[in-house]
Design a protein around this motif. Structure first.
Motif, short mmCIF file in Angstrom:
data_model
loop_
_atom_site.label_atom_id
_atom_site.label_comp_id
_atom_site.label_asym_id
_atom_site.label_seq_id
_atom_site.Cartn_x
_atom_site.Cartn_y
_atom_site.Cartn_z
N PRO A 116 0.82 -1.33 0.15
CA PRO A 116 0.10 0.06 0.21
C PRO A 116 0.79 1.41 -0.06
CG PRO A 116 -0.80 -1.59 1.57
CD PRO A 116 0.52 -2.13 1.01
N THR A 117 0.47 2.01 -0.89
CA THR A 117 1.23 3.36 -1.11
C THR A 117 0.38 4.72 -0.98
OG1 THR A 117 2.77 2.17 -2.23
CG2 THR A 117 2.88 4.66 -2.66
N LEU A 118 0.79 5.65 -0.42
CA LEU A 118 0.08 6.98 -0.23
C LEU A 118 0.20 7.70 -1.52
CD1 LEU A 118 0.47 8.35 3.34
CD2 LEU A 118 -1.21 7.09 2.56
N LEU A 119 -0.79 8.05 -2.15
CA LEU A 119 -0.66 9.11 -3.46
C LEU A 119 -1.24 10.43 -2.90
CD1 LEU A 119 -2.48 6.62 -6.01
CD2 LEU A 119 0.04 6.73 -5.64
N ALA B 45 -9.46 7.33 9.46
CA ALA B 45 -10.63 6.79 8.76
C ALA B 45 -10.29 7.02 7.28
CB ALA B 45 -11.66 7.77 9.14
N ARG B 46 -9.73 7.97 6.83
CA ARG B 46 -9.34 8.24 5.53
C ARG B 46 -8.41 7.43 5.09
NH1 ARG B 46 -10.94 9.90 0.55
NH2 ARG B 46 -9.10 10.83 -0.63
N LEU B 47 -7.31 6.70 5.76
CA LEU B 47 -6.43 5.99 5.07
C LEU B 47 -6.65 4.55 5.91
CD1 LEU B 47 -3.44 8.23 5.45
CD2 LEU B 47 -4.85 8.06 3.65
N GLY B 48 -7.63 3.90 5.80
CA GLY B 48 -7.94 2.62 5.82
C GLY B 48 -7.79 2.06 7.35
N GLY B 49 -8.18 2.97 8.36
CA GLY B 49 -8.36 2.59 9.62
C GLY B 49 -6.98 2.60 10.35
N ARG B 50 -5.89 2.89 9.70
CA ARG B 50 -4.63 2.91 10.13
C ARG B 50 -4.32 3.90 11.50
NH1 ARG B 50 -4.17 1.71 4.75
NH2 ARG B 50 -3.02 -0.10 4.26
N GLY B 51 -3.57 3.58 12.18
CA GLY B 51 -3.13 4.68 13.40
C GLY B 51 -1.92 5.50 12.86
N PRO B 52 -1.43 6.42 13.68
CA PRO B 52 -0.55 7.24 13.28
C PRO B 52 0.77 6.57 12.76
CG PRO B 52 -1.79 8.13 15.32
CD PRO B 52 -2.31 6.80 14.83
N GLU B 53 1.37 5.44 13.54
CA GLU B 53 2.44 4.87 13.45
C GLU B 53 2.38 4.26 12.07
OE1 GLU B 53 4.20 2.47 16.20
OE2 GLU B 53 4.17 4.08 18.03
N ARG B 54 1.31 3.38 11.55
CA ARG B 54 1.26 2.81 10.31
C ARG B 54 0.95 3.76 9.28
NH1 ARG B 54 -3.46 -1.28 10.48
NH2 ARG B 54 -2.31 -1.77 8.64
N ILE B 55 0.51 4.84 9.55
CA ILE B 55 0.20 5.82 8.42
C ILE B 55 1.52 6.38 7.94
CG2 ILE B 55 -0.66 8.05 7.84
CD1 ILE B 55 -3.17 7.50 9.54
#
Length: 549
Positions: free
Chosen positions: A298-301, A346-356
């Motif tokens: 998974p990659t942030l665009l 919520a915007r990035l798949g339910g991930r917390g700050p560390e995973r984001i």
């Protein structure tokens, strides 16, 4: 020898002055014989006339005595501490030959901490020390607030009599008068409408601290008539006690004529996560970042905005990018910075700050995105996001946190609890040494917690044993003198000897290191003595026990 005729009338003062200016060859006063003796006779006549003029003055009316200085109700400084104050004010930075500082503690560098400690105990300054205290504050602006607090009302009384100390009156709004409280509406209104700018700023800040709503209402009453530069300063005072009830006033300020006022209002509103502006920014920023699941990872665009519309500008987005910055990245950073951090899980798949933060970011947008999240974490005082962006201290360059600069780390650390902050910096020093840590040490509470203090001493010892250039660590050593816990002084005894220098060491480095550690140990022991001289202080409810200055 006076050759003037004693029966002649005394020459007028103006005549003597004229003869002195023209020379006795061209003019001789009445009763003075011309010739070689004329200059001496002129001086004798001038001396006699000076005495006559002084003796002949009629006494004038005495000037009225100044009003007595206000009483200082605070307890007197203990005798030992008063003697210490005299030494600190008379102290000079220790220095040896050739630029070496020597082994003596730098007393002037200890004065700020001493003033902080004495003000915490509420002592009054000895009257005889006030001139020297005011002189020290005149030469060092970093001392002024603490020095004037310690000096009390008598220093302001002296400042009215000596133009050199007028800074004390400017630094104390109202010239030392007590600022009225929110309940004293008559005095508040009079000072707010008629006071000097510095007095009005101090009044607004004082009321805001005690009654946030009253301060905002006071400001709103005269807001349309204030100058733009004054509105900016007044608006900045709302940072204290910022709350949801400030939102309507701040929303109105978004339409202000001044761009700086609009930007400050937008910044304050973005710090309120439930404000309408925060919601608008959340929509804009959320539309710019998404997760791409088409690849193996998974990659942030990032899709930065293509224009800065009127709504964005009204909400504080600056349309003109600084030199060297692309417009789209400039707009994008401002949107992410102002958006509530709570939107991203919520915007990035339910991930917390560390995973984001650990997600890769496509197309070289990682630096811009992480820098904006750093600013948002600092503005919103979000410790969870700060921890994620800081990363582990042992490997701050790995993964996502690699985009975070030292300056950004220092700001992020400021959002963490004091103990956690010190622990992180201690781990950073253990892993990377002191060369990168100076900015980080500046945000740690004083005195340094034991793990942090020991990591600093250990790193200095390692640098010494390696034969490192000692002057490159002078800044850290100076910080250690002011910030190490004095209880660490005994651990330094093993470091006081001149070490054997490696072949590739800087010439004379061992001697410099030995002097520096000797000065550090002596300074720590002196700080411990200075604290004992002030006596114990009872901490306020919920306040941690005080450490040495």
């Amino acid at each position: 020898m006076n050759t003037a005729d004693p029966s002649s009338p005394a020459p007028l003062w103006e005549e003597l002055v004229g003869a002195a200016l023209l020379g006795t060859d061209r003019r001789t006063p009445a009763g003075t014989a011309p010739g070689r003796t004329a200059p001496a006779a002129l001086l004798d006549a001038a001396a006699a006339e000076t005495v006559r003029r002084r003796a002949g003055l009629r006494p004038g009316p005495a000037a009225p005595l100044p009003e007595p200085a206000a009483e200082d109700p605070r307890p007197a400084l203990p005798a030992a501490a008063a003697r210490r104050l005299h030494l600190l004010l008379a102290g000079r930075p220790g220095a040896g030959g050739g630029g070496r500082r020597g082994t003596a503690p730098d007393l002037m560098e200890l004065l700020p901490q001493w003033l902080t400690a004495v003000n915490a105990r509420g002592f009054a300054a000895p009257a005889e020390s006030l001139p020297a205290l005011l002189e020290a504050a005149r030469g060092r602006t970093d001392l002024r607030l603490a020095a004037l607090e310690f000096a009390g009302p008598r220093a302001l009384w002296l400042a009215r009599l000596n133009p050199d100390w007028r800074f004390a009156l400017r630094a104390t709004p109202g010239g030392g008068g007590t600022l009225p409280g929110p309940a004293d509406t008559r005095r508040v209104e009079a000072l707010w409408r008629e006071g000097l700018f510095a007095e009005r700023v101090a009044l607004l800040a004082s009321i805001r601290f005690r009654d946030a709503d009253a301060a905002r209402e006071l400001l709103a009453a005269t807001w349309p008539t204030e100058r733009a530069e004054d509105r900016l300063m007044f608006l900045d005072s709302l940072r204290t006690g910022l709350n949801a009830r400030d939102e309507p006033f701040l929303e109105q300020a978004l339409a202000d004529r001044s761009r700086n006022v609009r930007a400050t209002a937008a910044e304050l509103l973005s710090a309120l996560p439930d404000s309408a502006l925060a919601a608008r920014m959340a929509v804009r920023a959320g539309a710019c970042v998404a997760v791409d699941h088409t690849g193996d990872t998974p990659t942030l665009l990032v899709e930065a905005p293509h224009e800065c519309d009127a709504g964005m500008e009204r909400d504080g987005v600056s349309a003109k990018a600084p030199p060297g910055r692309g417009e789209r990245s400039w707009w994008f950073g401002q949107l992410v910075e102002a958006a509530p951090l709570a939107i991203w899980p919520a915007r990035l798949g339910g991930r917390g700050p560390e995973r984001i933060v650990a997600l890769p970011v496509a197309d070289d947008w990682l630096g811009e995105l992480h820098a904006a999240w750093c600013r948002a974490a600092v503005r919103q005082r979000d410790a969870d996001w700060s921890r994620a962006l800081l990363g582990p201290p042992s490997a701050p360059g790995a993964g996502g946190p690699g985009a975070v600069s030292l300056a950004e780390r220092a700001k992020l650390l400021g959002t963490l609890p004091v103990a956690e902050r010190a622990e992180w910096v201690a781990g950073f020093i253990a892993a990377h040494g002191l060369s990168e840590a100076f900015q980080l040490l500046g945000v740690c509470a004083v005195p340094w917690a034991t793990p942090l203090g020991r990591s600093v001493v250990d790193a200095l010892n390692i640098a010494r044993d390696a034969g490192s250039y000692p002057w490159s660590f002078s800044g850290v050593m100076g910080l250690a003198e002011r910030c190490l816990d004095p209880a660490e002084a005994n651990r330094l005894d093993a470091l006081l000897a001149v070490p054997d220098e490696p072949e590739d060491a800087s010439p004379g480095a061992g001697g410099y290191w030995a002097e520096a550690f000797q000065r550090l140990g002596r300074t720590l022991r002196l700080r411990a003595v200075m604290t004992e001289e002030l006596g114990p202080r009872e901490p306020a409810a919920g306040e941690p026990e005080e450490g040495p200055p």
